[in-house]
Design a protein around this motif. Structure first.
Motif, mmCIF file in Angstrom:
data_model
loop_
_atom_site.group_PDB
_atom_site.id
_atom_site.type_symbol
_atom_site.label_atom_id
_atom_site.label_comp_id
_atom_site.label_asym_id
_atom_site.label_seq_id
_atom_site.Cartn_x
_atom_site.Cartn_y
_atom_site.Cartn_z
ATOM 1 N N ARG A 67 0.925 -1.227 0.214
ATOM 2 C CA ARG A 67 0.013 -0.152 0.090
ATOM 3 C C ARG A 67 0.664 1.461 -0.049
ATOM 4 O O ARG A 67 2.114 1.261 0.299
ATOM 5 N N ASP A 68 0.262 2.162 -0.261
ATOM 6 C CA ASP A 68 1.084 3.645 -0.321
ATOM 7 C C ASP A 68 0.653 4.258 0.880
ATOM 8 O O ASP A 68 0.234 3.817 1.869
ATOM 9 N N LEU A 114 13.210 -0.088 -10.913
ATOM 10 C CA LEU A 114 13.251 0.819 -9.950
ATOM 11 C C LEU A 114 14.606 1.561 -10.240
ATOM 12 O O LEU A 114 14.669 3.004 -9.998
ATOM 13 N N ALA A 115 15.656 1.075 -10.637
ATOM 14 C CA ALA A 115 16.779 2.060 -10.774
ATOM 15 C C ALA A 115 16.665 2.855 -11.855
ATOM 16 O O ALA A 115 17.527 3.989 -11.795
ATOM 17 N N ASN A 125 10.208 9.091 -6.540
ATOM 18 C CA ASN A 125 9.570 9.808 -5.248
ATOM 19 C C ASN A 125 8.250 8.643 -5.205
ATOM 20 O O ASN A 125 7.655 8.734 -4.201
ATOM 21 N N VAL A 126 7.916 7.931 -6.415
ATOM 22 C CA VAL A 126 6.565 7.112 -6.189
ATOM 23 C C VAL A 126 6.783 6.028 -5.326
ATOM 24 O O VAL A 126 5.732 5.364 -4.750
ATOM 25 N N LEU A 127 8.004 5.898 -4.929
ATOM 26 C CA LEU A 127 8.053 4.654 -3.986
ATOM 27 C C LEU A 127 8.105 5.077 -2.447
ATOM 28 O O LEU A 127 8.133 4.298 -1.659
ATOM 29 N N PRO A 145 4.695 -2.640 2.797
ATOM 30 C CA PRO A 145 6.382 -2.326 3.268
ATOM 31 C C PRO A 145 7.106 -1.435 2.217
ATOM 32 O O PRO A 145 6.693 -1.376 1.213
ATOM 33 N N PRO A 146 8.089 -1.204 2.716
ATOM 34 C CA PRO A 146 8.911 -0.134 2.036
ATOM 35 C C PRO A 146 9.454 -0.825 0.707
ATOM 36 O O PRO A 146 9.824 -2.087 0.827
ATOM 37 N N ALA A 147 9.691 -0.209 -0.213
ATOM 38 C CA ALA A 147 10.385 -0.655 -1.605
ATOM 39 C C ALA A 147 11.850 -0.972 -1.249
ATOM 40 O O ALA A 147 12.530 -0.173 -0.283
ATOM 41 N N PRO A 148 12.576 -1.985 -1.880
ATOM 42 C CA PRO A 148 13.889 -2.233 -1.641
ATOM 43 C C PRO A 148 14.806 -0.988 -2.029
ATOM 44 O O PRO A 148 14.173 -0.332 -3.179
#
Length: 167
Positions: free
Chosen positions: A24-25, A139-140, A147-149, A154-157
């Protein structure tokens, strides 16, 4: 609004299977779904993880539109892609009852057995806890969209961003 109604709003149609929201965000809106291995009508569902968070979907779409699928296939070790497909398929298959006697979903990430088909599916797999080199690569390459992460639960890696932001 309940999750089913919100997901219907996000994808533009009623969900066709049972699902759990696994990411979730910051405002508790769904970002990644874990789908049941079968649609409600019994049709096999190869896509176990589905990215629905609109900001992240748009950011990944920009990478795909810039040739990201081909770039990822060129830049990532094929063995790492194969490993993600096998792990994804095994996790999905583990959710199928052992006495199931009928068609089964097949393939790995996004239903494919090799290569890269959909960056969105790889990102969803990674964010849901999978070891997915294509998801990390994507993601890289978020660049200015990184910033969408922020605030994902849970948090993005953590990944090192590529300077140019797109493939």
């Amino acid at each position: 609004m309940d999750d089913r109604s919100r997901v219907e709003e996000l994808i533009g149609r009623p969900p066709q299977s049972a699902f759990d929201v696994v990411v979730r965000d910051g405002s508790a809106d769904p970002v990644v779904l874990r789908n049941a291995p079968f649609l409600d009508d019994g049709t096999p569902m190869p896509t176990r993880y589905y990215l629905v968070g609109p900001d992240l979907v748009r950011a990944v779409s920009r990478i795909e539109a810039a040739g990201g699928v081909r770039s990822a296939e060129r830049e990532i070790d094929p063995a790492d892609i194969t490993m993600a497909h096998h792990a994804y398929g095994a996790e999905r298959d583990a959710a199928i009852p052992t006495d199931h006697d009928g068609p089964r979903p097949s393939g790995g990430v996004g239903g494919t057995r090799q290569g890269v088909k959909c960056l969105h599916a790889h990102v969803a797999h990674l964010l849901a806890g999978g070891n997915d080199a294509v998801g990390r690569w994507t993601l890289a390459h978020l660049g200015h969209d990184h910033n969408v992460l922020d605030g994902l639960v849970p948090p993005a890696p953590v990944v090192a961003l590529i300077d140019e932001g797109t493939p």
